[in-house]
Structure formats: C-alpha cells, structure tokens
Design an enzyme around this catalytic site. Structure first.
Site, PDB file in Angstrom:
ATOM      1  N   GLU A 221      73.555  31.644  -4.939  1.00  0.00           N
ATOM      2  CA  GLU A 221      72.777  32.193  -6.059  1.00  0.00           C
ATOM      3  C   GLU A 221      71.771  33.187  -5.489  1.00  0.00           C
ATOM      4  O   GLU A 221      71.665  33.350  -4.264  1.00  0.00           O
ATOM      5  CB  GLU A 221      72.065  31.078  -6.824  1.00  0.00           C
ATOM      6  CG  GLU A 221      73.006  30.181  -7.600  1.00  0.00           C
ATOM      7  CD  GLU A 221      72.287  29.126  -8.415  1.00  0.00           C
ATOM      8  OE1 GLU A 221      72.657  28.955  -9.574  1.00  0.00           O
ATOM      9  OE2 GLU A 221      71.360  28.481  -7.912  1.00  0.00           O
TER      10      GLU A 221
ATOM     11  N   SER B 293      64.720  23.652  -7.256  1.00  0.00           N
ATOM     12  CA  SER B 293      63.862  22.783  -8.065  1.00  0.00           C
ATOM     13  C   SER B 293      64.351  21.338  -8.083  1.00  0.00           C
ATOM     14  O   SER B 293      63.559  20.411  -7.919  1.00  0.00           O
ATOM     15  CB  SER B 293      63.742  23.303  -9.485  1.00  0.00           C
ATOM     16  OG  SER B 293      65.004  23.632  -9.997  1.00  0.00           O
ATOM     17  N   LEU B 294      65.663  21.122  -8.274  1.00  0.00           N
ATOM     18  CA  LEU B 294      66.159  19.734  -8.244  1.00  0.00           C
ATOM     19  C   LEU B 294      65.854  19.140  -6.873  1.00  0.00           C
ATOM     20  O   LEU B 294      65.466  17.980  -6.746  1.00  0.00           O
ATOM     21  CB  LEU B 294      67.666  19.702  -8.524  1.00  0.00           C
ATOM     22  CG  LEU B 294      68.112  20.102  -9.943  1.00  0.00           C
ATOM     23  CD1 LEU B 294      69.638  20.154 -10.031  1.00  0.00           C
ATOM     24  CD2 LEU B 294      67.577  19.147 -10.997  1.00  0.00           C
TER      25      LEU B 294
ATOM     26  N   GLU C 198      58.691  19.657 -11.417  1.00  0.00           N
ATOM     27  CA  GLU C 198      58.147  20.910 -11.969  1.00  0.00           C
ATOM     28  C   GLU C 198      56.669  20.808 -12.341  1.00  0.00           C
ATOM     29  O   GLU C 198      55.942  21.812 -12.294  1.00  0.00           O
ATOM     30  CB  GLU C 198      58.967  21.353 -13.194  1.00  0.00           C
ATOM     31  CG  GLU C 198      58.594  22.762 -13.656  1.00  0.00           C
ATOM     32  CD  GLU C 198      59.505  23.331 -14.729  1.00  0.00           C
ATOM     33  OE1 GLU C 198      60.506  22.671 -15.074  1.00  0.00           O
ATOM     34  OE2 GLU C 198      59.216  24.442 -15.210  1.00  0.00           O
TER      35      GLU C 198
ATOM     36  N   GLY D 166      72.838  24.215  -9.717  1.00  0.00           N
ATOM     37  CA  GLY D 166      73.051  23.152  -8.767  1.00  0.00           C
ATOM     38  C   GLY D 166      71.823  22.825  -7.950  1.00  0.00           C
ATOM     39  O   GLY D 166      70.696  23.049  -8.372  1.00  0.00           O
TER      40      GLY D 166
ATOM     41  N   SER E 289      64.415  18.485 -18.599  1.00  0.00           N
ATOM     42  CA  SER E 289      65.031  19.701 -18.054  1.00  0.00           C
ATOM     43  C   SER E 289      66.179  19.426 -17.078  1.00  0.00           C
ATOM     44  O   SER E 289      67.095  20.241 -16.965  1.00  0.00           O
ATOM     45  CB  SER E 289      63.975  20.530 -17.318  1.00  0.00           C
ATOM     46  OG  SER E 289      63.040  21.003 -18.238  1.00  0.00           O
TER      47      SER E 289
ATOM     48  N   GLN F 136      72.063  24.017 -14.529  1.00  0.00           N
ATOM     49  CA  GLN F 136      73.470  24.417 -14.434  1.00  0.00           C
ATOM     50  C   GLN F 136      73.876  24.633 -12.983  1.00  0.00           C
ATOM     51  O   GLN F 136      74.790  24.017 -12.460  1.00  0.00           O
ATOM     52  CB  GLN F 136      73.688  25.723 -15.215  1.00  0.00           C
ATOM     53  CG  GLN F 136      73.513  25.567 -16.701  1.00  0.00           C
ATOM     54  CD  GLN F 136      73.727  26.890 -17.438  1.00  0.00           C
ATOM     55  OE1 GLN F 136      73.806  27.945 -16.833  1.00  0.00           O
ATOM     56  NE2 GLN F 136      73.815  26.820 -18.750  1.00  0.00           N
TER      57      GLN F 136
ATOM     58  N   ARG G 228      60.210  30.795  -7.302  1.00  0.00           N
ATOM     59  CA  ARG G 228      61.096  29.740  -6.780  1.00  0.00           C
ATOM     60  C   ARG G 228      62.482  30.295  -6.443  1.00  0.00           C
ATOM     61  O   ARG G 228      63.077  31.038  -7.228  1.00  0.00           O
ATOM     62  CB  ARG G 228      61.245  28.639  -7.824  1.00  0.00           C
ATOM     63  CG  ARG G 228      62.183  27.536  -7.444  1.00  0.00           C
ATOM     64  CD  ARG G 228      62.205  26.480  -8.523  1.00  0.00           C
ATOM     65  NE  ARG G 228      62.699  27.015  -9.767  1.00  0.00           N
ATOM     66  CZ  ARG G 228      63.979  27.029 -10.130  1.00  0.00           C
ATOM     67  NH1 ARG G 228      64.908  26.557  -9.307  1.00  0.00           N
ATOM     68  NH2 ARG G 228      64.348  27.519 -11.287  1.00  0.00           N
TER      69      ARG G 228
ATOM     70  N   HIS H 211      63.863  33.734 -16.014  1.00  0.00           N
ATOM     71  CA  HIS H 211      65.250  33.816 -15.544  1.00  0.00           C
ATOM     72  C   HIS H 211      65.848  35.116 -16.060  1.00  0.00           C
ATOM     73  O   HIS H 211      65.717  35.443 -17.242  1.00  0.00           O
ATOM     74  CB  HIS H 211      66.061  32.624 -16.049  1.00  0.00           C
ATOM     75  CG  HIS H 211      67.359  32.441 -15.317  1.00  0.00           C
ATOM     76  ND1 HIS H 211      68.427  33.301 -15.466  1.00  0.00           N
ATOM     77  CD2 HIS H 211      67.747  31.512 -14.406  1.00  0.00           C
ATOM     78  CE1 HIS H 211      69.417  32.896 -14.687  1.00  0.00           C
ATOM     79  NE2 HIS H 211      69.030  31.819 -14.032  1.00  0.00           N
TER      80      HIS H 211
ATOM     81  N   SER I 194      61.405  11.271 -16.841  1.00  0.00           N
ATOM     82  CA  SER I 194      62.667  10.599 -16.513  1.00  0.00           C
ATOM     83  C   SER I 194      63.759  11.582 -16.093  1.00  0.00           C
ATOM     84  O   SER I 194      64.940  11.328 -16.298  1.00  0.00           O
ATOM     85  CB  SER I 194      63.144   9.775 -17.703  1.00  0.00           C
ATOM     86  OG  SER I 194      63.352  10.622 -18.824  1.00  0.00           O
TER      87      SER I 194
ATOM     88  N   ARG J  94      65.336  36.220  -7.904  1.00  0.00           N
ATOM     89  CA  ARG J  94      65.266  36.200  -9.363  1.00  0.00           C
ATOM     90  C   ARG J  94      64.219  37.162  -9.933  1.00  0.00           C
ATOM     91  O   ARG J  94      64.442  37.799 -10.956  1.00  0.00           O
ATOM     92  CB  ARG J  94      64.934  34.766  -9.745  1.00  0.00           C
ATOM     93  CG  ARG J  94      65.251  34.406 -11.111  1.00  0.00           C
ATOM     94  CD  ARG J  94      65.195  32.919 -11.247  1.00  0.00           C
ATOM     95  NE  ARG J  94      66.444  32.298 -10.828  1.00  0.00           N
ATOM     96  CZ  ARG J  94      66.648  30.989 -10.852  1.00  0.00           C
ATOM     97  NH1 ARG J  94      65.690  30.183 -11.252  1.00  0.00           N
ATOM     98  NH2 ARG J  94      67.794  30.490 -10.480  1.00  0.00           N
TER      99      ARG J  94
ATOM    100  N   HIS K  67      61.610  30.395 -17.638  1.00  0.00           N
ATOM    101  CA  HIS K  67      62.564  29.434 -17.081  1.00  0.00           C
ATOM    102  C   HIS K  67      61.899  28.312 -16.286  1.00  0.00           C
ATOM    103  O   HIS K  67      62.322  27.169 -16.369  1.00  0.00           O
ATOM    104  CB  HIS K  67      63.537  30.192 -16.178  1.00  0.00           C
ATOM    105  CG  HIS K  67      64.612  29.346 -15.582  1.00  0.00           C
ATOM    106  ND1 HIS K  67      65.512  28.630 -16.346  1.00  0.00           N
ATOM    107  CD2 HIS K  67      64.961  29.114 -14.280  1.00  0.00           C
ATOM    108  CE1 HIS K  67      66.353  27.992 -15.554  1.00  0.00           C
ATOM    109  NE2 HIS K  67      66.037  28.253 -14.300  1.00  0.00           N
TER     110      HIS K  67
HETATM  111  C1  SIN Z   1      70.721  28.904 -12.641  1.00  0.00           C
HETATM  112  O1  SIN Z   1      71.728  28.191 -12.643  1.00  0.00           O
HETATM  113  O2  SIN Z   1      70.734  30.117 -12.655  1.00  0.00           O
HETATM  114  C2  SIN Z   1      69.404  28.223 -12.644  1.00  0.00           C
HETATM  115  C3  SIN Z   1      69.261  27.437 -11.438  1.00  0.00           C
HETATM  116  C4  SIN Z   1      67.819  27.305 -11.095  1.00  0.00           C
HETATM  117  O3  SIN Z   1      66.963  27.611 -11.922  1.00  0.00           O
HETATM  118  O4  SIN Z   1      67.528  26.940  -9.966  1.00  0.00           O
END
Ligand code: SIN
Length: 565
Positions: free
Chosen positions: A140, A410-411, A394, A75, A68, A73, A405, A260, A36, A309, A370
């Site tokens: 990012e 991911s979103l 995921e 975006g 998750s 956070q 990634r 992460h 969900s 990352r 992460h």
């Molecule tokens: C983050 O806000 O650093 C994580 C975002 C993500 O994992 O895509």
C-alpha cells in the site's frame, strides 16, 4: 523552544464533566477496558492471560464488532515477507510520519509487530495464503515492500474481529454492550477510581451506573464523525479522547487528521460513513486519472499512485481545485472480471450497490476523513499522565504515526501496544480507592449542534486549512459549546465531538507549517523550526483548554542528515 497559549485567539471552554443522572447502580472490576476493536479485545485477552485472577469488564458503546476494526480493508503491516526487515518497515513509517514520529515507539511497533501478527494467526485469524501455503502479502501507499497481510481479500478487519470475539467468548471475559462511558471517577490523587457508564440494556445494568475499578484501558477508537464525510462508522465520536481530556489527560497532535485519498464519491449531499476504496486496489495496479484521463500521480512522487497517503490526498485535492471538479477517478478496470470478486469482494459489492461497476467503470473518488493520527498521549507502555489510565489504538497517540500514519499500521499499533499494556498493568495496579466528588460544574452541548459542527469542521478544519478559516471555526464552535438538552447518548456524543473539535482546531492554528496530513495554505512548506508536538489539556480544576507547542527534532530520515538509529 515552546509556545503556550490558553487559546490562540480566545478563551475556549469545554465541559469539565458531563451532566448525567446520579449512578443508579454500582459494580466493581479490577480493570475496565473501554472499546471492543482489535485494541480493546487484545488488551482484555492479554491481561486475562497474564493474570486470570483479575476481574475484567469490557464495555462497548454498540454491539461487539461495531467499531472501526470491522471496517478495515487493506490489512495489517508487518515485516513478514522474504527479505523484508523491521528496519525497512521503520524507515517507511518514519518517512510517512513526516518527522513527527517518536522513533522509539516506531521501533517497538516494527520489532514486536511480526510476533504480534503470528499470535493473531495462532488465535485463529485466517489470513489469505498463496497456493503454496505462503502468507499472501500486498503493498500500500508509502511501503517499499509487500508487507500487508490481508484476509478474505478485502475483509481483514472483519476476520480479525471475528477471531478476537471468539477468543474473548472462550476466555469467558465479561462484556457489557450498548454502554457509553460517560466520565472517569477520580480518586483523591487525581488517578482512576472508577468510570460512569450509561447502559441501554435490560436487567441489572440499565441507565447510568458506576463501575469502581483500579485501572481503565481506553480503546474506544477515533473521531471521524467530527467531519461530514468519513470512512469511520457512526460510533466514532471521539468519546475516549474527550473523556480523557476531562479526566486531566494530555491529548497530542490532534491536528494530524488523515484524509484517505480514495473514498468513493457519492454526491455532494452524502453525509456520514462513506465507502472506502482500499489502497490495496492501487497496490494491485489501479491508478488515478483526472477528468481528461491523465495519470497525474506520476508527476507527483517517485511512488506515483502508491505515494504516502497525504501526498495522494493533496494531489487529488489540488486537481479538484484546479479543475473545479467534485472528485477524480480511479481506474481499476484492467484488474479484470475474475480478479475483482476474488481479491476485493467487499469493495466490488459496495461499488455495485452504488451503481458503479469497477470492472467496466471508472470509480469516482475524493479524499474523506479516515484516521486520527493524534490522540491521548501515552508512553511506550500505553500509560497516560493520569494514574491508572491507559490508552491504545486510534484513541491513543503512542508516537508511531507522527504527522501521517503509514497504511495498515493502525491494526498493528492496537495489537502491539495492547500487548504492552497487558505486560505491565497487572504488576502496577493501583490499590482500590474511593472516588472523590468532582467539584467542577457539569454541562453538555445540544444534540442539534452536531450537524453545524460537522459543517464548520469540514469547511475550515478539513484537508486544506488557513489561519482565517481556523480562527473563524474556533469562534463558531465556541458558540455551540453551551447547551440545555437533557443528558442522553446523542447529547453526550455531541459534547464529546465538540470538545475534540475545539481541541483540534486550536492545535491546527498553533501548527503554522504544512506537515504530513496537516496542510496550511498560508504556510505551504514544512518548517523544521516548527517540528515538534502540540499538546492540549484542561486547566486543572477548570473547564478552560490549554494548548502547548514544544519543539522536537524531525525524525524523518529522508530529510535529516543522519538516520535516527
Ligand atoms: C486502506 O485499505 O486503504 C486503508 C488501510 C489503512 O487505513 O491502513
């Protein structure tokens, strides 16, 4: 070139189905959506919109919104800003993926992403805007443009989750909460005939039951609890991947686990979900320093603190090993007392709860698990190799993340590929079929095996891996596999965690190179002759895991002669 093995050292078995009481109740729905978060609720909403006559059941292991998505956070990335293009987003995604992405899947992601985000806005998601009304976009790691839409400063996932839950409510879609999906019920052709659930509820659906159905959409999230420290919530126990494995699905690239770089370090004994310090904090100007105050990322990559990352996580880990320190530091003090509460209210509050004030103090950070970049292998429409079984988010490996990634993809992946599933699923729904008996003997692990498993995985299958450690992990995990506990949620979760741990460890052994988030100290370089994918599946009719590596050319445009377009 292929490389096939039934276990890089030994025969490895996992439960072929989980021991569980016989179903005490039965119900029917055309489609069951398991999960969900953004992927599950988008799939449910879009399938409902495509064909409102289909009966739909969303099942979720905890409360709606406990997964998750809620915790995201930074975006959601999409080429929405002035001058940005899907081609540039594609380029950054492929470079971060270190040659292991599926280019077609990445193109789907970046081309359909902007419309998918606009749809999320139309649904009621309140993203942050500049005073002139323009969408506020940040940057990012690995992105060469400001393209991350965010909400509530650093509460993007929570806002998306709120909007989706409201929409599902409005659409009248049935949701069963506190329901763990135990196993798929197979039809005679090996496809989906239903799913067994364990519901901790009251009334009609309580205990183990069966939902007979024509399709299952797996959107159950990741596997973070495989490790001792993760940014994932406690529900991330690899249930969907393990269930799919038992049902005959292929899992792909499980060795690509993303760590992460900036997770708040709470002490050597801290276990479970740890506080994330979003990359967006570095996107706004924060930087890493060692214990002497030295900015070490400037020597590592042209993007310095905003390198992809895996590069940042490796640099921090290397520095920790070299200096013998348990963590490094993030300096975000210069962002100031006014900016912090406006832009990062959640992180500020959590850091202060743990006695660190980012306005005046350095933040102790270390890498922690992460994200699972691999998962259940799917095609471009979310189909797995099991007829009637789809996967998204995921839990899936759609091919967009490759070996690492890109931040905030991911979103977007959950959103885009759930829309795609909804576009094809109603038109290809299977006829109703009766479940056939699964002849394979059921088994489970012991709930007490969870902690030792996490310790093994953290020590030997974590950020830094080598052949000896991986072999010893495989041996130690294999011993944990057979249990005698009475079936219950903690036992099923541990069994699922163990199955994905074993599958991941074998895959990591087979990938004899360093690529993206997979770091082998005994094979420290990327080896293009080892580019490709590692699949793992259960031998048909048995409980024996089978791994298969197959070569595929690198898709990283920064290292190949030609851009793959
Ligand atoms: C983050 O806000 O650093 C994580 C975002 C993500 O994992 O895509």
């Amino acid at each position: 070139m292929t490389d096939t093995t039934q276990g890089p050292l030994r025969t490895v078995t996992v439960p072929a189905r989980l021991s569980a009481p016989e179903p005490g109740w039965t119900t029917r729905a055309d489609v069951v959506v398991i999960g969900s978060g953004i992927a599950g609720l988008t799939a449910a909403l879009r399938i409902h919109a495509e064909d409102p006559s289909l009966t739909l059941q969303v099942v979720t292991k905890d409360a709606l919104g406990a997964g998750s998505t809620q915790w995201a956070q930074g975006g959601i990335a999409a080429a929405l800003g002035p001058g940005d293009t899907p081609e540039e987003h594609e380029h950054d995604t492929l470079v971060a993926g270190a040659g292991a992405c599926d280019v077609e899947a990445v193109r789907v992601l970046v081309n359909e992403g902007p419309d998918a985000v606009r749809e999320l806005i139309a649904l009621g998601t309140q993203f942050d805007h500049h005073p002139d009304g323009e969408l506020s976009l940040t940057r990012e790691g690995g992105h060469h443009r400001d393209r991350i839409a965010h909400a509530g400063g650093d509460a993007t996932g929570a806002e998306i989750q709120r909007a989706l839950i409201a929409a599902v409510d409005k659409a009248g879609i049935e949701v069963i909460q506190h329901a763990l999906a135990v196993d798929l019920l197979p039809a005679a052709d090996g496809g989906v005939a239903g799913v067994t659930l364990h519901v901790m509820g009251e009334g009609q659906h309580d205990g183990v039951g069966a939902v007979l159905c024509r399709a299952v959409v797996l959107a159950s999230g990741g596997l973070g609890q495989v490790f001792s420290q993760s940014t994932n919530p406690s529900v991330s126990t690899g249930d969907g991947m393990a269930l799919a494995l038992r049902a005959g699905a292929r899992l792909r690239d499980l060795e690509f686990v993303q760590f992460h770089p900036t997770v708040m370090w709470l002490g050597p004994e801290s276990q479970g979900q740890q506080p994330l310090i979003s990359e967006a904090v570095r996107g706004e100007g924060a930087f890493l320093v060692d214990w002497d105050g030295h900015r070490f990322m400037t020597e590592e990559h042209e993007l310095a603190d905003l390198a992809p990352r895996d590069v940042v996580a490796k640099a921090i880990t290397r520095r920790m090993i070299e200096t013998g320190k348990p963590h490094m530091w993030l300096d975000a003090r210069h962002l100031g007392a006014e900016f912090w509460p406006k832009r990062f209210p959640t992180i500020l509050a959590v850091a202060r709860e743990h006695g660190v004030d980012p306005v005046t103090d350095l933040i102790p950070v270390a890498p922690a698990q992460h994200y699972a970049s691999g998962g259940v292998a799917t095609d471009l429409w979310g189909r797995t190799n099991v007829p009637g079984l789809y996967a998204t988010g995921e839990v899936a490996c759609s091919g967009v993340h490759g070996a690492n990634r890109l931040a905030s993809n991911s979103l977007l992946e959950g959103l885009v590929f759930s829309r795609r599933i909804a576009a094809v699923l109603p038109g290809e729904l299977r006829a109703w079929s009766d479940p056939v008996e699964d002849q394979r003997p059921p088994s489970v692990a012991d709930a007490d095996d969870r902690r030792p498993m996490q310790e093994i995985m953290t020590a030997d299958v974590g950020v830094l891996r080598n052949d000896a450690g991986l072999r010893s992990a495989l041996d130690a995990l294999a011993v944990l596999d057979e249990g005698s506990d009475e079936p219950r949620t903690a036992v099923w979760e541990t069994s699922n965690l163990l199955a994905v741990s074993l599958a991941m460890t074998g895959a990591a052994l087979l990938r004899t190179e360093t690529r993206g988030s997979h770091w082998r100290e005994d094979h420290p370089d990327r080896d293009e002759s080892r580019a490709g994918h590692v699949d793992v599946w259960l031998e048909p009719g048995s409980d024996v895991l089978h791994w298969h590596w197959e070569h595929a050319p690198s898709t990283d445009p920064s290292t190949t002669q030609e851009t793959p377009r």
